[in-house]
Design a protein around this motif. Structure first.
Motif, short mmCIF file in Angstrom:
data_model
loop_
_atom_site.label_atom_id
_atom_site.label_comp_id
_atom_site.label_asym_id
_atom_site.label_seq_id
_atom_site.Cartn_x
_atom_site.Cartn_y
_atom_site.Cartn_z
N LEU A 86 0.85 -1.20 0.00
CA LEU A 86 0.00 0.00 0.00
C LEU A 86 0.88 1.24 0.00
O LEU A 86 0.49 2.30 -0.44
CB LEU A 86 -0.93 0.00 1.22
N ILE A 87 2.08 1.11 0.57
CA ILE A 87 3.10 2.14 0.44
C ILE A 87 4.40 1.47 -0.03
O ILE A 87 4.62 0.28 0.23
CB ILE A 87 3.33 2.92 1.77
N ASP A 88 5.21 2.25 -0.71
CA ASP A 88 6.45 1.69 -1.27
C ASP A 88 7.55 1.67 -0.22
O ASP A 88 7.72 2.65 0.50
CB ASP A 88 6.92 2.54 -2.46
N PRO A 89 8.30 0.58 -0.15
CA PRO A 89 9.43 0.60 0.77
C PRO A 89 10.52 1.55 0.27
O PRO A 89 10.67 1.74 -0.93
CB PRO A 89 9.93 -0.85 0.75
N THR A 90 11.26 2.13 1.20
CA THR A 90 12.40 2.96 0.82
C THR A 90 13.52 2.06 0.29
O THR A 90 14.24 2.40 -0.64
CB THR A 90 12.89 3.74 2.08
N LYS A 91 13.61 0.90 0.88
CA LYS A 91 14.64 -0.07 0.48
C LYS A 91 14.15 -1.46 0.91
O LYS A 91 13.33 -1.57 1.82
CB LYS A 91 15.92 0.27 1.26
N GLY A 92 14.68 -2.49 0.29
CA GLY A 92 14.30 -3.84 0.70
C GLY A 92 13.35 -4.50 -0.29
O GLY A 92 12.91 -3.88 -1.25
N GLU A 93 13.07 -5.76 -0.04
CA GLU A 93 12.27 -6.56 -0.99
C GLU A 93 11.08 -7.20 -0.26
O GLU A 93 11.20 -7.63 0.88
CB GLU A 93 13.12 -7.71 -1.56
N ILE A 94 9.99 -7.32 -1.01
CA ILE A 94 8.79 -7.98 -0.46
C ILE A 94 8.39 -9.12 -1.41
O ILE A 94 8.30 -8.91 -2.62
CB ILE A 94 7.64 -6.99 -0.30
N PHE A 95 8.18 -10.28 -0.82
CA PHE A 95 7.81 -11.45 -1.61
C PHE A 95 6.42 -11.91 -1.19
O PHE A 95 6.09 -11.91 -0.01
CB PHE A 95 8.80 -12.59 -1.38
N PHE A 96 5.63 -12.33 -2.17
CA PHE A 96 4.34 -12.95 -1.86
C PHE A 96 4.27 -14.28 -2.59
O PHE A 96 4.42 -14.33 -3.81
CB PHE A 96 3.18 -12.04 -2.28
N ASP A 97 4.11 -15.34 -1.84
CA ASP A 97 4.05 -16.68 -2.40
C ASP A 97 5.24 -16.95 -3.33
O ASP A 97 5.10 -17.48 -4.44
CB ASP A 97 2.73 -16.88 -3.15
N GLY A 98 6.40 -16.53 -2.89
CA GLY A 98 7.63 -16.79 -3.63
C GLY A 98 7.94 -15.80 -4.74
O GLY A 98 8.99 -15.90 -5.37
N VAL A 99 7.02 -14.84 -4.97
CA VAL A 99 7.24 -13.89 -6.08
C VAL A 99 7.64 -12.52 -5.50
O VAL A 99 7.00 -12.03 -4.56
CB VAL A 99 5.96 -13.73 -6.92
#
Ligand SMILES: Nc1ncnc2c1ncn2[C@@H]1O[C@H](COP(=O)(O)OP(=O)(O)OP(=O)(O)O)[C@@H](O)[C@H]1O
Ligand SMILES: [Mg+2]
Length: 354
Positions: A86-99
């Motif tokens: 819902l908001i963009d991270p400043t840095k880092g990665e987000i995965f959902f179900d491996g994607v």
């Protein structure tokens, strides 16, 4: 081939094959930061940052409830909203179900948005006062093409309203015609209308009476079993977290300082902050309540000006010079139980030191 079956509220069974089962984590955040810049001066330059989330890694396994606890302002909601994209991270990665969904936008993000839903503390915030319950439930179905016709959407809404413990007459009413608990049931139904896999529950019962709280918590548990849901459950109430969660992450000033199984966190907390939070929980049995319950002293420092080294040191009774100098390492003290502290503190003789 191994397959699991998911039953949605429409009664449809969807089969997933082994390929989709490979990832045991439904949601994962890797070293995520969310800083809010503060602009100032003549040229509107960034003069400081609110470091709301400051390097968080967390994974939430399919079907579990991960608790997220911490004082007000520790960054729980910001972390939740960042995970949901819902908001963009400043840095880092987000995965959902491996994607990796960190950089998805537009249509491809919308596909994931359907799979992740949210329930807030205040159901008024998620319900339009001018919209009947029926349209509150069928609208998201239309947006995400869940139902192929109005008839199908209406049938689904009828099932859904009963699933959350209300009845079909309620479909024609407006949010203000309900009690707080009923409204939260509607907000839950709305979140489930698009058949999500992951639900972020941000203080979902904090505004409700205690008796109603228990009903809603039990409903959430039932729904989790029935629809195979994965929850991130945010609360500052440790008793509620204990009732609901399989694992618990403790957040302080933008970082997760301890994470582990619910039992390990409650029975043998390892971070002084976790210990302090637990010590501040009043004993539910009034006869066992001490005259002065220990409370965590001092204010949370500003996330604009985070202390050097260990960020908890300004409130920690075990604080040493090393804590100011060095960032504490993240240590796995037993399988799955991680603590960000320089020391392995034995709290057995320190029950009331906070
Ligand atoms: N949009 C924003 N702009 C600037 N600062 C923000 C913004 N959103 C949150 N913050 C700040 O980030 C920090 C973390 O806020 P957040 O709402 O995530 O905390 P929380 O743990 O959810 O607190 P609570 O228990 O009160 O809900 C706070 O200092 C807050 O003021
Ligand atoms: Mg919050």
């Amino acid at each position: 081939m191994l397959s699991i079956r998911r039953l949605n509220f429409l009664g449809t069974i969807t089969d997933s094959t082994l390929g989709e089962l490979e990832s045991i984590n439904l949601v994962e955040a890797r070293n995520v930061f969310k800083w809010f810049p503060i602009k100032g001066g003549l040229f509107g330059r960034t003069i400081a940052n609110v470091r709301a989330v400051d390097g968080v890694s967390i994974s939430i396994r399919k079907g579990e409830t991960m608790g997220l606890v911490g004082e007000s302002g520790s960054g729980k909601t910001t972390l939740g909203r960042t995970i949901m994209r819902l908001i963009d991270p400043t840095k880092g990665e987000i995965f959902f179900d491996g994607v990796n969904i960190t950089r998805l936008s537009g249509r491809s993000l919308k596909r994931y948005r359907r799979r992740m839903q949210m329930v807030f503390q205040d159901p008024y915030a998620s319900l339009d006062p001018r919209q009947t319950v029926r349209s509150a439930l069928t609208e998201p179905m239309k947006i995400h093409h869940i139902a192929s016709s109005k008839k199908e959407a209406d049938e689904a809404a009828a099932k859904l309203i009963e699933t959350v413990g209300l009845n079909q007459d309620h479909l024609e009413r407006f949010p203000h015609e309900f009690s707080g608990g009923q409204r939260q049931r509607i907000a839950i139904a709305r979140a489930l209308a698009v058949n999500p896999e992951f639900v972020l529950l941000d203080e979902p019962t904090s505004s409700l009476d205690v008796s109603v709280q228990a009903q809603i918590l039990n409903l959430l548990k039932q729904l989790q079993r029935r629809f195979n849901l994965t929850y991130l459950f945010i609360s500052h109430n440790l008793s509620v977290i204990r009732h609901m969660c399989d694992r618990v992450a403790v957040m302080y000033l933008g970082r997760i300082v301890e994470i582990g199984n619910m039992k390990a966190i409650y029975e043998s907390p390892k971070h002084p902050y976790t210990f302090a939070l637990l010590s501040a929980v009043p004993n539910p049995d009034p006869t066992k309540r001490k005259e002065h319950e220990p409370v965590l002293e001092g204010e949370v420092p500003s996330p604009i000006d985070i202390p050097s080294g260990c960020r908890f040191r300004t409130r920690c009774p075990y604080n040493t010079e090393k804590c100011a100098r060095e960032f504490p390492p993240l240590v796995e003290i037993e399988p799955g139980h991680w603590v960000e502290c320089h020391y392995d503190i034995d709290f057995s003789s320190a029950r009331r030191s906070f």
